[in-house]
Structure formats: C-alpha cells, structure tokens
Design a protein around this motif. Structure first.
Motif, PDB file in Angstrom:
ATOM      1  N   LEU A  54       0.833  -1.200   0.000  1.00 12.23           N
ATOM      2  CA  LEU A  54       0.000   0.000   0.000  1.00 12.23           C
ATOM      3  C   LEU A  54       0.870   1.254   0.000  1.00 12.23           C
ATOM      4  O   LEU A  54       1.751   1.400   0.851  1.00 12.23           O
ATOM      5  CB  LEU A  54      -0.920   0.018   1.222  1.00 12.23           C
ATOM      6  N   PRO A  55       0.624   2.171  -0.926  1.00 12.31           N
ATOM      7  CA  PRO A  55       1.443   3.380  -0.978  1.00 12.31           C
ATOM      8  C   PRO A  55       1.022   4.389   0.094  1.00 12.31           C
ATOM      9  O   PRO A  55      -0.139   4.434   0.513  1.00 12.31           O
ATOM     10  CB  PRO A  55       1.166   3.936  -2.378  1.00 12.31           C
ATOM     11  N   ASN A  56       1.980   5.179   0.543  1.00 12.56           N
ATOM     12  CA  ASN A  56       1.738   6.340   1.403  1.00 12.56           C
ATOM     13  C   ASN A  56       1.103   6.034   2.756  1.00 12.56           C
ATOM     14  O   ASN A  56       0.414   6.885   3.317  1.00 12.56           O
ATOM     15  CB  ASN A  56       0.873   7.377   0.667  1.00 12.56           C
ATOM     16  N   LEU A  57       1.338   4.844   3.290  1.00  8.33           N
ATOM     17  CA  LEU A  57       0.849   4.571   4.639  1.00  8.33           C
ATOM     18  C   LEU A  57       1.707   5.331   5.638  1.00  8.33           C
ATOM     19  O   LEU A  57       2.916   5.476   5.447  1.00  8.33           O
ATOM     20  CB  LEU A  57       0.924   3.074   4.960  1.00  8.33           C
ATOM     21  N   PRO A  58       1.111   5.796   6.722  1.00 11.40           N
ATOM     22  CA  PRO A  58       1.940   6.443   7.751  1.00 11.40           C
ATOM     23  C   PRO A  58       2.921   5.436   8.343  1.00 11.40           C
ATOM     24  O   PRO A  58       2.656   4.228   8.342  1.00 11.40           O
ATOM     25  CB  PRO A  58       0.926   6.872   8.807  1.00 11.40           C
ATOM     26  N   PRO A  59       4.042   5.912   8.878  1.00 12.34           N
ATOM     27  CA  PRO A  59       4.978   4.995   9.525  1.00 12.34           C
ATOM     28  C   PRO A  59       4.282   4.241  10.650  1.00 12.34           C
ATOM     29  O   PRO A  59       3.383   4.762  11.300  1.00 12.34           O
ATOM     30  CB  PRO A  59       6.062   5.915  10.080  1.00 12.34           C
ATOM     31  N   HIS A  60       4.717   3.030  10.882  1.00 11.59           N
ATOM     32  CA  HIS A  60       4.251   2.206  11.994  1.00 11.59           C
ATOM     33  C   HIS A  60       2.768   1.865  11.898  1.00 11.59           C
ATOM     34  O   HIS A  60       2.068   1.844  12.899  1.00 11.59           O
ATOM     35  CB  HIS A  60       4.595   2.843  13.332  1.00 11.59           C
ATOM     36  N   THR A  61       2.305   1.598  10.692  1.00 13.72           N
ATOM     37  CA  THR A  61       0.945   1.108  10.511  1.00 13.72           C
ATOM     38  C   THR A  61       0.970  -0.394  10.743  1.00 13.72           C
ATOM     39  O   THR A  61       1.844  -1.089  10.244  1.00 13.72           O
ATOM     40  CB  THR A  61       0.449   1.407   9.080  1.00 13.72           C
ATOM     41  N   GLU A  62       0.018  -0.891  11.510  1.00 12.83           N
ATOM     42  CA  GLU A  62      -0.065  -2.332  11.737  1.00 12.83           C
ATOM     43  C   GLU A  62      -1.408  -2.845  11.248  1.00 12.83           C
ATOM     44  O   GLU A  62      -2.329  -2.076  10.963  1.00 12.83           O
ATOM     45  CB  GLU A  62       0.203  -2.692  13.196  1.00 12.83           C
ATOM     46  N   LEU A  63      -1.522  -4.157  11.158  1.00 17.81           N
ATOM     47  CA  LEU A  63      -2.732  -4.805  10.669  1.00 17.81           C
ATOM     48  C   LEU A  63      -3.266  -5.718  11.760  1.00 17.81           C
ATOM     49  O   LEU A  63      -2.554  -6.607  12.236  1.00 17.81           O
ATOM     50  CB  LEU A  63      -2.400  -5.624   9.413  1.00 17.81           C
ATOM     51  N   LEU A  64      -4.504  -5.480  12.182  1.00 18.67           N
ATOM     52  CA  LEU A  64      -5.164  -6.327  13.174  1.00 18.67           C
ATOM     53  C   LEU A  64      -6.522  -6.738  12.651  1.00 18.67           C
ATOM     54  O   LEU A  64      -7.363  -5.878  12.350  1.00 18.67           O
ATOM     55  CB  LEU A  64      -5.306  -5.601  14.518  1.00 18.67           C
ATOM     56  N   ASP A  65      -6.724  -8.029  12.504  1.00 14.80           N
ATOM     57  CA  ASP A  65      -7.983  -8.584  12.011  1.00 14.80           C
ATOM     58  C   ASP A  65      -8.417  -7.970  10.684  1.00 14.80           C
ATOM     59  O   ASP A  65      -9.583  -7.675  10.466  1.00 14.80           O
ATOM     60  CB  ASP A  65      -9.081  -8.433  13.061  1.00 14.80           C
TER      61      ASP A  65
END
Length: 193
Positions: free
Chosen positions: A25-36
């Motif tokens: 995914l482009p341009n996600l903020p730093p430290h994005t995580e994925l939960l469920d």
C-alpha cells in the motif's frame, strides 16, 4: 483562493486487508499495523514511550546472547490478516535475511514488548497479547508508566492453554533469567544512556 489537497485514505477490499498488502500500500503512515484485516495507524509517541523503548532496547542489546537480535518497531506476521507491530522484539539472529525485511514469523520471535500508550491501551492489554500467545511467542512484556518510570509486567506462554501467565511485575530493577539473563536498571529512565 487555495484549495487544500484531498486526502485519499485507503479503502479496504472486501474481507479486509492482508499481511501482504501492508508492504504494497502506498503512502501509509509509519508504523501502521494490521489487526484482524484492519489498518491501525499509530499516534505520535510520547516522551515516556520513546525513552522507555530506548532504555529497554539498550538493556536487551547489552544482555542478549550472540544468537539473538533486538529489533524495534517491526511487524510479526501472524496469519494472513494480522501483522501487529510490537515496540520491541527479540528475534533469532538468523531470522533477519534481508536489509529490506519488514516482518518476522512468530517462530523467529523470542520476546515481544509493548509500551502502553493512552491510544493503544486496549490493544496492548488485550488484543495483541492474545494474538502473540495464540501464535506461540514464548515471552511478552507490557510496560506501563508509573510516575514517569517504567513498570514492566512480565508474562510467559503456557502452551497448554495458549495464553500468557504472569511471571512478575518489576519496578526499579528488571532482573530475569529467561529468556536469557537480563539486568536492566529501570530507574535509569531519565538519565542519558
């Protein structure tokens, strides 16, 4: 008249995001995580959060044996819909296979550390420990702010129930023998390393 640029938030696909999507995914903020299957964006860190991570990271670097490594804010891929990002991880040193690597498998993770922030409290107290335990990660620490000093809650995995059991609450000094001998002066929080 100047018009502010439109902000394009990513729209989730049907069924939610996957662990592989997090790297694409482009341009996600730093430290994005994925939960469920949902993206979780981190708020800016507090001074306590940043300093507690530094203190523990340096203490773990100092005490970890050669076959282990300490990493900060990298994700753990726990199935196709979960890639949480612990504040600190202790991993098997040979798990790092590339300088472009962004995630580790639970089998490579020895310890995860979460420093609780007001915006992450629910995730750090409930959601993430359950996911780490369910994935078989043997050691989990939760770090809380008590009058500006870290209090470290230490947990170990009970494999029969796939849940963490408390092993102790540490103030002032963190001295452990597992997962390896650890000796960290928690009162050094506000002193320069």
């Amino acid at each position: 008249m100047t018009v502010a640029p439109r902000h394009g938030w990513p729209r989730p696909p049907e069924g939610g995001w996957t662990a592989d999507d997090l790297d694409r995914l482009p341009n996600l903020p730093p430290h994005t995580e994925l939960l469920d299957g949902s993206l979780v964006f981190m708020s800016p860190q507090t001074a306590f959060h940043e300093r507690a991570m530094l203190l523990l990271q340096l203490g773990l670097f100092r005490t970890a044996p050669e076959d282990l490594d300490v990493r900060r804010e990298m994700t753990v891929t726990i199935g196709p819909r979960n890639r949480p990002e612990p504040d600190l991880l202790v991993i098997k040193a040979d798990a790092l296979t590339s300088s472009k690597q962004t995630s580790f498998t639970p089998a490579d993770v020895i310890l995860v550390v979460e420093v609780v922030s007001p915006d992450s409290e629910e995730r750090d107290l409930g959601v993430k420990p359950r996911k780490y335990a369910g994935a078989g990660i043997s050691h989990f620490w939760r770090v809380e702010n008590e009058d500006g000093l870290p209090v470290v809650h230490v947990f170990e995995l009970e494999r029969a129930t796939a849940s963490y059991v408390p092993m102790g609450i540490f103030r002032d000094h963190l001295g452990l023998q597992v997962p390896f001998p650890i000796d960290i002066d928690l009162t050094a929080m506000n002193r320069r390393p």
